[in-house]
Enzyme design. Structure first.
Site, PDB file in Angstrom:
ATOM      1  N   CYS A   1      -3.111  -1.516  -0.774  1.00 26.99           N
ATOM      2  CA  CYS A   1      -3.699  -1.471   0.568  1.00 26.99           C
ATOM      3  C   CYS A   1      -5.228  -1.321   0.501  1.00 26.99           C
ATOM      4  CB  CYS A   1      -3.156  -0.255   1.319  1.00 26.99           C
ATOM      5  SG  CYS A   1      -1.388  -0.289   1.500  1.00 26.99           S
TER       6      CYS A   1
ATOM      7  N   ARG B   1       6.250  -4.895   3.400  1.00 23.85           N
ATOM      8  CA  ARG B   1       6.057  -4.261   2.080  1.00 23.85           C
ATOM      9  C   ARG B   1       6.746  -2.912   2.049  1.00 23.85           C
ATOM     10  NH1 ARG B   1       0.238  -3.277   0.263  1.00 23.85           N
ATOM     11  NH2 ARG B   1       1.419  -2.313  -1.421  1.00 23.85           N
TER      12      ARG B   1
ATOM     13  N   LYS C   1      10.455   3.831  -0.543  1.00 29.68           N
ATOM     14  CA  LYS C   1       9.645   2.861  -1.286  1.00 29.68           C
ATOM     15  C   LYS C   1       8.967   3.528  -2.471  1.00 29.68           C
ATOM     16  CE  LYS C   1       5.273   1.712   0.187  1.00 29.68           C
ATOM     17  NZ  LYS C   1       4.262   1.806  -0.864  1.00 29.68           N
ATOM     18  N   ASN C   2       8.346   4.699  -2.200  1.00 32.04           N
ATOM     19  CA  ASN C   2       7.519   5.319  -3.230  1.00 32.04           C
ATOM     20  C   ASN C   2       8.315   6.093  -4.262  1.00 32.04           C
ATOM     21  OD1 ASN C   2       5.372   4.101  -2.070  1.00 32.04           O
ATOM     22  ND2 ASN C   2       4.674   5.908  -0.944  1.00 32.04           N
TER      23      ASN C   2
ATOM     24  N   ASP D   1       0.365   9.077   4.781  1.00 30.75           N
ATOM     25  CA  ASP D   1       1.071   7.849   5.179  1.00 30.75           C
ATOM     26  C   ASP D   1       1.595   7.937   6.603  1.00 30.75           C
ATOM     27  OD1 ASP D   1       2.536   7.255   1.882  1.00 30.75           O
ATOM     28  OD2 ASP D   1       0.532   6.907   2.695  1.00 30.75           O
TER      29      ASP D   1
ATOM     30  N   ARG E   1      -9.249   3.079  -4.515  1.00 31.02           N
ATOM     31  CA  ARG E   1      -8.051   3.151  -5.373  1.00 31.02           C
ATOM     32  C   ARG E   1      -8.384   3.034  -6.862  1.00 31.02           C
ATOM     33  NH1 ARG E   1      -3.852   2.047  -1.923  1.00 31.02           N
ATOM     34  NH2 ARG E   1      -2.653   3.612  -3.026  1.00 31.02           N
TER      35      ARG E   1
END
Ligand code: EPZ
Length: 440
Positions: free
Chosen positions: A125, A414, A30-31, A321, A130
């Site tokens: 999230c 997600r 994903k990242n 994560d 953030r």
């Protein structure tokens, strides 16, 4: 009737039995995909991306690019072709950009190529505040002007960006990637100091270099980029690298619930901090070149595994994560452990739900919990607060005695492709259901 549906997972707990078995293929990361898609804006020709995971965040990023009039063609289930057409809007739609943090990555290529970009404060999230100060300070150093009013940022750089020497006071993965991409088209040389070293960054830099960029030092703490012209792919393909977080999550899930499990198409070298801890704990992991295997794990009771403490850290340290999944693991092994979340200030809140299932977890402060194991977990109804805690809930539900309901499946979707389907293929009783939330 608004026809809205609310999805949830129904999970039958294994009550500590280790009956799952089979093979799971690791999806594209994903990242990595969420940076490769914006990187296509650095190119004068089209870029083909393969091994792209079919997850919600990728769908949002594609939506965002298309809303900016960028051509994104679905080539097949896991491939997309991206090309900047004649015109490109540089206004990021609030309703999309606010749903994920990685929307901010678009600012780098857009500002560098088109001289302007505007965006709302990016979403994502609820694991912490953030902020985006590192991005804004970096762009100011590169000659951009910034206006901010009621949560909308307007950045401009008439005449383009210029190279700068930027020191990150905090290691930031996407600030490193975003400014590295901006520097590819800036006039002059940019140096990024105290840069993040995640493997996805090196992988992206190698592809950009193959297409004409001049990036040195990616994967180390200092990256030097000589700015130049638009890149050209000339038919080269960017293959998204395997998702190390997904592979690590399945390894932890397998350690607690599987007799035999193979995780293929992964890069064990990207998971050494996790593999090392699990091996030391007694988990029978065998490492292939691009695979991880659990064999004869069913004979190992979880309370035969030894506790260990973990401090999350930037790569190559223990990935934040994987913090939630490994915390579930530590509730099942014998001994006392501490988990220190050094990167995000709100990323241990989910542990209250694990306590509700029967775990013995004490929060010392927002960055640290103490865990005593083993404890038996009871099934419960859970509301995943973010995608990584959502997966940790699935693991906890599989370990628990009795059924669980996991709401907020969108969060899990997600970051994890077809999770329920893949777990069923291993023998887990996990069913996705939905209820109408429409009002008459
Ligand atoms: C990336 O987030 C990942 N997301 C995160 O994965 C991951 O947890 C994180 O890196 C750390 O590895 C993506 O790549 C899309 P940071 P990112 O900027 O880059 C502070 C997942 O579940 N900071 O490295 O947003 C920040 O508050 C997600 O896949 C500033 O202070 O994380 C944090 O404390 C969750 N100012 C620290 O840096 C800034 O301008 C690290 O954040 C930027 C960051």
């Amino acid at each position: 009737m608004n026809g809205a549906q609310r999805e949830f997972l129904k999970v039958a707990g294994l009550a500590g039995k280790k009956t799952l078995r089979g093979t799971v293929r690791t999806s594209g990361a994903k990242n990595a995909a969420l940076k490769a898609l914006p990187a296509a804006l650095l190119f004068s020709d089209e870029v083909l991306l393969t091994n792209v995971p079919r997850i919600e965040d990728v769908s949002r990023m594609v939506e965002l690019l298309r809303s900016c009039l960028v051509e994104v063609e679905d080539v097949d289930e896991a491939s997309v072709r991206v090309k900047v057409g004649g015109s490109c809007s540089t206004v990021l739609r609030r309703d999309i950009a606010e749903r994920m943090r990685s929307s901010v990555v678009l600012t780098g290529p857009m500002l560098a190529r088109f001289g302007s970009v505007s965006l709302p404060h990016p979403g994502g999230c609820v694991i912490g505040e953030r902020p985006i100060d590192l991005f804004l300070e970096g762009f100011l150093a590169m000659g951009a002007h910034i206006n901010e009013s009621d949560g909308l940022y307007e950045l401009s750089a008439k005449g383009g960006l210029r190279g700068a020497d930027i020191f990150f006071p905090i290691v930031s993965v996407i600030a490193t990637e975003t400014l590295m991409m901006a520097a590819v088209l800036a006039k002059g040389t940019t140096v990024l100091r105290n840069a993040a070293m995640e493997p996805e960054i090196l992988h992206l830099a190698n592809f950009l270099n193959a297409c004409g960029a001049s990036i040195r030092g990616a994967g180390t703490t200092t990256i030097t980029i000589k700015g130049g012209e638009l890149l050209t792919a000339r038919g080269r393909t960017y293959r998204v690298m395997p998702d190390r977080i997904e592979a690590g999550s399945f390894l932890i899930l397998g350690a607690l619930t599987a007799d035999e499990l193979s995780i293929t198409d992964c890069e064990p070298e990207h998971l050494q901090s996790l593999v090392h801890l699990l091996l030391r704990s007694g988990v029978p992991i065998e490492q292939g070149q691009h695979s991880l295997h659990l064999r004869g794990n069913g004979a190992r009771r979880n309370d035969s595994f030894k506790a260990f403490s973990v401090r999350t850290h930037e790569y190559p340290g223990f990935a934040t994560d994987l913090q939630a999944p490994v915390t579930v693991f530590l509730t099942q092994v014998t001994g006392e452990s501490k988990v220190f979340e050094s990167i995000f200030e709100g990323r241990l809140n989910y542990t209250a739900d694990l306590v509700g299932m029967g775990a013995d977890i004490t929060m010392g402060n927002p960055h640290q919990v103490r865990i005593k194991g083993p404890t038996r977990l009871r099934g419960a109804e859970l509301h995943g607060p973010d995608l990584r805690a959502g997966l940790a809930y699935v693991i906890a539900a599989l370990v628990a005695e009795g059924p669980s309901i996991i709401n907020n499946v969108y969060y899990i979707d997600r970051g994890y492709e077809r999770l329920d389907e893949r777990l069923r293929s291993l023998g887990a009783d996990v069913v996705r259901e939905s209820v109408s939330t429409s009002r008459p």
